[in-house]
Design a protein around this motif. Structure first.
Motif, PDB file in Angstrom:
ATOM      1  N   GLY A 118      11.966  -8.992  -9.851  1.00 18.05           N
ATOM      2  CA  GLY A 118      11.019  -8.842  -8.415  1.00 18.05           C
ATOM      3  C   GLY A 118       9.721  -8.716  -8.683  1.00 18.05           C
ATOM      4  N   THR A 119       8.895  -8.636  -7.561  1.00 17.64           N
ATOM      5  CA  THR A 119       7.658  -8.547  -7.521  1.00 17.64           C
ATOM      6  C   THR A 119       6.972  -7.187  -7.551  1.00 17.64           C
ATOM      7  N   TYR A 120       6.167  -6.774  -8.309  1.00 19.57           N
ATOM      8  CA  TYR A 120       5.580  -5.678  -8.201  1.00 19.57           C
ATOM      9  C   TYR A 120       3.844  -5.513  -8.411  1.00 19.57           C
ATOM     10  N   SER A 121       3.229  -4.593  -7.842  1.00 23.21           N
ATOM     11  CA  SER A 121       1.786  -4.689  -8.039  1.00 23.21           C
ATOM     12  C   SER A 121       1.837  -3.757  -9.586  1.00 23.21           C
ATOM     13  N   PHE A 122       0.765  -4.293 -10.155  1.00 23.55           N
ATOM     14  CA  PHE A 122       0.556  -3.684 -11.716  1.00 23.55           C
ATOM     15  C   PHE A 122      -0.698  -2.883 -11.743  1.00 23.55           C
ATOM     16  N   PHE A 123      -0.602  -1.690 -12.137  1.00 19.61           N
ATOM     17  CA  PHE A 123      -1.781  -0.577 -12.289  1.00 19.61           C
ATOM     18  C   PHE A 123      -1.677   0.006 -13.659  1.00 19.61           C
ATOM     19  N   THR A 124      -3.011   0.225 -13.954  1.00 17.31           N
ATOM     20  CA  THR A 124      -3.220   1.051 -15.293  1.00 17.31           C
ATOM     21  C   THR A 124      -4.001   2.375 -15.238  1.00 17.31           C
ATOM     22  N   ILE A 125      -3.503   3.332 -15.917  1.00 19.05           N
ATOM     23  CA  ILE A 125      -4.633   4.404 -15.876  1.00 19.05           C
ATOM     24  C   ILE A 125      -5.097   4.428 -17.345  1.00 19.05           C
ATOM     25  N   PRO A 126      -6.361   3.924 -17.474  1.00 17.81           N
ATOM     26  CA  PRO A 126      -7.061   3.800 -18.748  1.00 17.81           C
ATOM     27  C   PRO A 126      -7.688   5.199 -19.212  1.00 17.81           C
ATOM     28  N   THR A 127      -7.399   5.344 -20.504  1.00 15.27           N
ATOM     29  CA  THR A 127      -8.145   6.787 -21.149  1.00 15.27           C
ATOM     30  C   THR A 127      -8.762   6.291 -22.294  1.00 15.27           C
ATOM     31  N   GLU A 128      -9.434   7.240 -22.904  1.00 13.28           N
ATOM     32  CA  GLU A 128     -10.195   6.974 -24.324  1.00 13.28           C
ATOM     33  C   GLU A 128      -8.916   6.803 -25.432  1.00 13.28           C
ATOM     34  N   PHE A 172       4.281  -0.245 -12.700  1.00 12.21           N
ATOM     35  CA  PHE A 172       4.627  -1.232 -11.788  1.00 12.21           C
ATOM     36  C   PHE A 172       5.253  -0.499 -10.717  1.00 12.21           C
ATOM     37  N   ASN A 173       4.542  -0.854  -9.558  1.00  7.98           N
ATOM     38  CA  ASN A 173       4.886  -0.274  -8.336  1.00  7.98           C
ATOM     39  C   ASN A 173       5.581  -1.291  -7.437  1.00  7.98           C
ATOM     40  N   LYS A 174       6.325  -0.523  -6.569  1.00  9.41           N
ATOM     41  CA  LYS A 174       7.321  -1.355  -5.549  1.00  9.41           C
ATOM     42  C   LYS A 174       6.300  -2.250  -4.547  1.00  9.41           C
ATOM     43  N   ILE A 175       5.317  -1.672  -4.233  1.00 13.15           N
ATOM     44  CA  ILE A 175       4.555  -2.043  -3.032  1.00 13.15           C
ATOM     45  C   ILE A 175       3.781  -3.298  -3.765  1.00 13.15           C
ATOM     46  N   ALA A 176       4.288  -4.585  -3.679  1.00 14.88           N
ATOM     47  CA  ALA A 176       3.667  -5.575  -4.450  1.00 14.88           C
ATOM     48  C   ALA A 176       2.376  -5.884  -3.759  1.00 14.88           C
ATOM     49  N   VAL A 177       2.135  -6.145  -2.551  1.00 11.91           N
ATOM     50  CA  VAL A 177       0.818  -6.262  -2.105  1.00 11.91           C
ATOM     51  C   VAL A 177      -0.132  -5.410  -1.432  1.00 11.91           C
ATOM     52  N   GLN A 178      -1.152  -4.778  -2.129  1.00  8.82           N
ATOM     53  CA  GLN A 178      -1.774  -3.768  -2.028  1.00  8.82           C
ATOM     54  C   GLN A 178      -3.168  -4.126  -2.010  1.00  8.82           C
ATOM     55  N   PRO A 179      -4.209  -3.515  -1.180  1.00  9.92           N
ATOM     56  CA  PRO A 179      -5.558  -3.735  -1.341  1.00  9.92           C
ATOM     57  C   PRO A 179      -6.169  -2.913  -2.365  1.00  9.92           C
ATOM     58  N   GLY A 180      -6.182  -3.428  -3.633  1.00  9.98           N
ATOM     59  CA  GLY A 180      -6.475  -2.710  -4.989  1.00  9.98           C
ATOM     60  C   GLY A 180      -5.621  -1.393  -4.758  1.00  9.98           C
ATOM     61  N   SER A 181      -6.248  -0.331  -5.389  1.00  7.37           N
ATOM     62  CA  SER A 181      -5.364   1.001  -5.694  1.00  7.37           C
ATOM     63  C   SER A 181      -5.841   2.008  -4.468  1.00  7.37           C
ATOM     64  N   TYR A 182      -6.513   1.451  -3.400  1.00  5.27           N
ATOM     65  CA  TYR A 182      -6.757   2.546  -2.468  1.00  5.27           C
ATOM     66  C   TYR A 182      -5.673   2.950  -1.760  1.00  5.27           C
ATOM     67  N   ALA A 215       8.157   1.904  -9.811  1.00  3.46           N
ATOM     68  CA  ALA A 215       9.347   1.502 -10.319  1.00  3.46           C
ATOM     69  C   ALA A 215       9.505   1.803 -11.783  1.00  3.46           C
ATOM     70  N   LEU A 216       8.270   1.786 -12.434  1.00  8.68           N
ATOM     71  CA  LEU A 216       8.313   2.215 -13.942  1.00  8.68           C
ATOM     72  C   LEU A 216       6.964   2.347 -14.431  1.00  8.68           C
ATOM     73  N   ARG A 217       6.807   3.634 -15.274  1.00  4.94           N
ATOM     74  CA  ARG A 217       5.617   3.946 -15.806  1.00  4.94           C
ATOM     75  C   ARG A 217       5.835   4.053 -17.347  1.00  4.94           C
TER      76      ARG A 217
END
Length: 174
Positions: free
Chosen positions: A99-109, A116-126, A134-136
């Motif tokens: 499928g198609t997912y939005s892809f995010f990260t949470i950067p740390t040091e 991988f988020n089920k809402i594929a089309v999103q305006p950034g992370s707002y 769907a997966l972390r």
């Protein structure tokens, strides 16, 4: 009479040049600071496509500043990055359906969280909604051998990497 004709002709030519200049200016938009880019390739037997906005470093401090630590990041610029797989895959040992997912990260040091988020089309992370994940998974960033002025994703047989500034984020896929 001849002089009047020449003056009208000259006026017409100037007017035509002005109109063509305005038309040209309207059809040549200013290039985007963070243009959209995409990469498609095989990771194992699956075809993967990653579509993202590609920002530049431009002399800025990226990690922990432009991209804050411990906050969800769209992993690109403008619209959220999208990740598409045509087959079920395993990402960092966890199953992800085709499928198609939005892809995010949470950067740390230290370690980073990939999402991988089920809402594929999103305006950034707002409007990011953790309930739609769907997966972390957790991955370890690597210091890049070379600096990457523009953010770029690369797909290889073992997975993909996010590369920007002096950091590479490897993500394993099977």
């Amino acid at each position: 009479m001849k002089k009047a004709f020449q003056l009208k002709s000259l006026s017409f030519m100037i007017l035509a040049l002005l109109i063509s200049g305005v038309a040209s200016a309207q059809t040549d938009p200013k290039p985007l600071a963070s243009p959209r880019d995409s990469v498609t390739a095989k990771a194992g037997s699956a075809t993967i496509t990653i579509n993202y906005g590609s920002p530049s470093v431009k002399g800025r401090k990226i990690w922990g500043s432009l991209v804050p630590y411990s906050q969800v990041w769209r992993s690109g610029a403008n619209m959220a990055t999208t990740f598409t797989t045509d087959k079920d895959i395993t990402v960092e040992g966890k199953k992800l359906a085709a499928g198609t997912y939005s892809f995010f990260t949470i950067p740390t040091e230290g370690d980073w969280t990939i999402i991988f988020n089920k809402i594929a089309v999103q305006p950034g992370s707002y409007k990011y909604d953790v309930a739609q994940d769907a997966l972390r998974a957790t991955v370890k960033p690597v210091k890049s051998a070379e600096k990457h002025e523009r953010l770029v994703y690369k797909i290889n047989t073992d997975g993909f990497t996010l590369n920007w500034d002096d950091v590479t984020i490897p993500v394993s896929i099977k």
